[in-house]
Design an enzyme around this catalytic site. Structure first.
Site, mmCIF file in Angstrom:
data_model
loop_
_atom_site.group_PDB
_atom_site.id
_atom_site.type_symbol
_atom_site.label_atom_id
_atom_site.label_comp_id
_atom_site.label_asym_id
_atom_site.label_seq_id
_atom_site.Cartn_x
_atom_site.Cartn_y
_atom_site.Cartn_z
ATOM 1 N N LYS A 124 0.852 -1.196 0.000
ATOM 2 C CA LYS A 124 0.000 0.000 0.000
ATOM 3 C C LYS A 124 0.882 1.238 0.000
ATOM 4 O O LYS A 124 2.099 1.150 0.084
ATOM 5 C CB LYS A 124 -0.915 -0.016 1.225
ATOM 6 C CG LYS A 124 -1.938 -1.139 1.162
ATOM 7 C CD LYS A 124 -3.004 -0.921 2.200
ATOM 8 C CE LYS A 124 -4.048 -2.023 2.145
ATOM 9 N NZ LYS A 124 -4.904 -1.974 3.327
ATOM 10 N N HIS A 143 2.334 6.684 2.995
ATOM 11 C CA HIS A 143 1.859 8.074 2.917
ATOM 12 C C HIS A 143 2.588 8.981 3.897
ATOM 13 O O HIS A 143 3.456 8.532 4.654
ATOM 14 C CB HIS A 143 0.342 8.136 3.070
ATOM 15 C CG HIS A 143 -0.161 7.450 4.304
ATOM 16 N ND1 HIS A 143 0.099 7.930 5.566
ATOM 17 C CD2 HIS A 143 -0.878 6.312 4.462
ATOM 18 C CE1 HIS A 143 -0.470 7.132 6.446
ATOM 19 N NE2 HIS A 143 -1.054 6.140 5.803
ATOM 20 N N HIS A 161 3.069 7.964 7.429
ATOM 21 C CA HIS A 161 4.164 7.027 7.710
ATOM 22 C C HIS A 161 5.497 7.760 7.753
ATOM 23 O O HIS A 161 6.371 7.427 8.549
ATOM 24 C CB HIS A 161 4.205 5.918 6.658
ATOM 25 C CG HIS A 161 3.009 5.020 6.698
ATOM 26 N ND1 HIS A 161 2.196 4.830 5.608
ATOM 27 C CD2 HIS A 161 2.471 4.294 7.703
ATOM 28 C CE1 HIS A 161 1.213 4.009 5.942
ATOM 29 N NE2 HIS A 161 1.355 3.671 7.209
HETATM 30 N N1 ARG Z 1 0.265 -0.056 9.832
HETATM 31 C C1 ARG Z 1 -0.553 0.877 10.549
HETATM 32 C C2 ARG Z 1 -1.074 1.953 9.608
HETATM 33 O O1 ARG Z 1 -0.497 2.184 8.583
HETATM 34 C C3 ARG Z 1 0.190 1.561 11.670
HETATM 35 C C4 ARG Z 1 0.583 0.646 12.788
HETATM 36 C C5 ARG Z 1 0.710 1.367 14.088
HETATM 37 N N2 ARG Z 1 1.079 0.533 15.164
HETATM 38 C C6 ARG Z 1 0.288 -0.267 15.840
HETATM 39 N N3 ARG Z 1 0.825 -1.008 16.788
HETATM 40 N N4 ARG Z 1 -0.985 -0.344 15.627
HETATM 41 O O2 ARG Z 1 -2.044 2.613 9.913
#
Ligand code: ARG
Length: 576
Positions: A136, A139, A142
């Site tokens: 994905k 963005h 991130h």
């Molecule tokens: N992969 C998730 C996202 O892009 C963020 C993860 C954040 N960390 C967690 N432990 N939930 O939204």
């Protein structure tokens, strides 16, 4: 060393007021330097020393008593009073010696070795950040998580904690079902090998579009996902392949930012453990099954409006939060951390509040040491290819824009590796633009603004560092030699040293609030003071003793500037 002065002041005040010196110590603050006029070095707000609120007359009496009884000694050379604030000026040669010796002695521990900072609990800090979703978009959220998490990890490490950096990848979910179903049709092994992230994203977009029109494709994606969930070896092997290549690619790009992770974890790690979580919730009678067959945890507090967190779908599969519960418990057991910090955008605030509530219900006491650091949205971060899709694009954009700017100035023609230098400056620009404000605030990103060479930008900091470094290289100072403090009494030198006195307080505040803007503002101030000093305190043409002392002085500034920049995640450049 700021401590040295603080202690001396606290002891004098303690004797007059009969309040323990330890208590006063934290009330003695270095005075923020004023650009135009000279200021005192330290100050105490007399009121802050007393626990019980007294009336105005009480403080007036105490203040008068201090003014009458405090004595000038070998450390403190002057007292003053301005609007209820008691001010102190310390012995000038001592100020110069103490500050510069301490910087030389402590190096990158300068500011962190202070008593103020050593009060913070030490131990193992787990920082989870970046955490993109494979196949994905990477963005802007991130990107922010990446640089903010890195800053927090650097800061904690500098404060003497052991730090464990975790990237919690979105490496599970329907995108893999789609990839598994459509790779043979839309994918290419060669393209995958040359740029996994880009290629998987392309394939994902194509399969996704196909699945919207084609029921067959949709079914086979679901089928592939079901195979993955049930641990089918063939499906898993393709998934492992995609994941492995993606991580290799991520690692390369992170490296350009100077970032490394101790662990690439991910949601996939917890697909089994998340079922254990359901069992645990069941055994504690916390799991409620709704009429629709979903599993929820009731988070209603004090009979407020009902609040539920869904942890199980009606088909028995688990969700994002279920895996997070499993991950948190696993980390508590496996790493026995002293604190854990999650870094994500503020849209996940409720998610983490719920996560922490559920962990509390499960009596996982370490939850009190878990913290969610959140940040706002960024608008307008565009690259030539449009919206941010890959981290690599942002870095390329920063580099190419900076290269263009550098080509316009002739000084940079001499730089040996202009690409590398441009990248480091471009990244600095990006980081400073992002770290200037309150993390939670939304803001609009602007490349032109970020890349200006004057004003409070990352380019300005890099420029200042490179300038100081060139001066030092040119004159080739020897660190170990002593210098004469009397050669550093000019106002620009004193103002800068006063500013250096304040570093530990800034670090303290930064650690307390985990907000980079205090450090950013401090470094900008240091940069401006350094430039003023550079203009007026010449090395060339000065008497050898003066030149020598000035070089030492410029080196002290450079050391602190570089330390601060590194904590923010910036690699200082020596030439530009
Ligand atoms: N992969 C998730 C996202 O892009 C963020 C993860 C954040 N960390 C967690 N432990 N939930 O939204």
């Amino acid at each position: 060393m700021a401590c040295y002065f603080r202690r001396a002041i606290a002891e004098q005040v303690s004797q007059v007021l009969g309040v323990p010196a330890e208590k006063i110590l934290h009330r003695v603050h270095a005075v923020p330097v004023h650009r135009k006029r000279p200021s005192a070095d330290f100050q105490i707000f007399v009121k802050s020393v007393f626990d019980d609120p007294g009336d105005a007359a009480f403080y007036q009496e105490k203040t008068q008593k201090l003014l009458d009884k405090l004595v000038v000694d070998s450390v403190v050379s002057e007292f003053g009073l301005a609007r209820g604030i008691l001010t102190f000026k310390v012995n000038r040669p001592l100020l110069v010696k103490k500050v510069m010796h301490k910087i030389r002695q402590d190096g990158c521990r300068y500011g962190f070795s202070s008593e103020l900072v050593s009060d913070f609990p030490k131990g193992l800090t787990l920082v989870e950040y970046s955490s993109p979703n494979i196949a994905k978009k990477f963005h802007v959220g991130h990107l922010r998580s990446t640089i903010i998490g890195n800053f927090i990890a650097n800061l904690k490490e500098a404060a003497g904690n052991k730090v464990f950096r975790v990237n919690y990848l979105g490496d599970w979910g329907l995108q893999f079902g789609l990839l598994g179903a459509g790779f043979s049709k839309f994918g290419s092994e060669d393209k995958l090998k040359s740029n996994a992230l880009q290629h998987l994203f392309e394939v994902y977009v194509k399969v996704n579009a196909a699945a919207e029109k084609d029921e067959e494709m949709k079914r086979s994606a679901q089928e592939f996902m079901r195979k993955l969930e049930s641990g089918d070896p063939q499906a898993l092997s393709l998934w492992t392949h995609f994941r492995g290549l993606s991580i290799e690619e991520y690692a390369k790009v992170y490296k350009r930012l100077g970032i490394e992770f101790d662990e690439y974890a991910g949601e996939s790690f917890y697909r089994e453990k998340s079922h254990d979580v359901l069992d645990l919730l069941r055994s504690k009678n916390i799991l409620k099954i709704t009429n629709e067959g979903t599993g929820v945890v009731d988070l209603t507090e004090n009979g407020d409006q009902s609040a539920h967190s869904t942890v199980m779908r009606s088909d028995g599969t688990t969700l994002y939060i279920t895996r997070d519960i499993a991950a948190a418990i696993d980390r508590m057991e496996k790493y026995n951390f002293d604190e854990m910090v999650y870094v994500t955008d503020k849209s996940q605030q409720t998610h983490f509040l719920n996560l922490f509530k559920i962990l509390k219900m499960l009596e996982k006491d370490k939850v009190d040491r878990c913290q969610h650091v959140m940040f706002g949205r960024v608008q307008g971060m565009q690259t030539r290819r449009g919206d941010v899709i890959f981290l690599e694009d942002v870095l390329d954009e920063a580099r190419s824009r900076m290269l263009q700017n550098m080509a316009k100035t002739d000084t940079s023609k001499t730089t040996e590796n202009p690409e590398d230098t441009a990248e480091k400056i471009g990244v600095a620009a990006l980081i400073i633009q992002d770290f200037k404000g309150q993390l939670q605030a939304d803001y609009r990103f602007n490349w032109d603004e970020a890349l200006q060479s004057c004003g409070d930008t990352g380019v300005f900091l890099q420029y200042t560092h490179a300038r100081l470094q060139s001066l030092l290289t040119l004159w080739n100072t020897r660190e170990e030699e002593d210098f004469s403090a009397s050669c550093l009494q000019d106002p620009p030198a004193i103002a800068t040293l006063q500013h250096l006195l304040r570093y530990d307080e800034v670090i303290y505040k930064t650690l307390k609030e985990l907000q980079p803007r205090y450090l950013v503002a401090y470094l900008m101030g240091l940069g401006h003071l350094a430039n003023v000093a550079h203009h007026s305190l010449h090395v060339k043409g000065s008497a050898p003793e003066v030149a020598h002392a000035r070089l030492h002085f410029f080196n002290s500034i450079r050391v602190v500037l570089a330390n601060g920049m590194k904590i923010l995640g910036i690699t200082p450049v020596d030439k530009m």
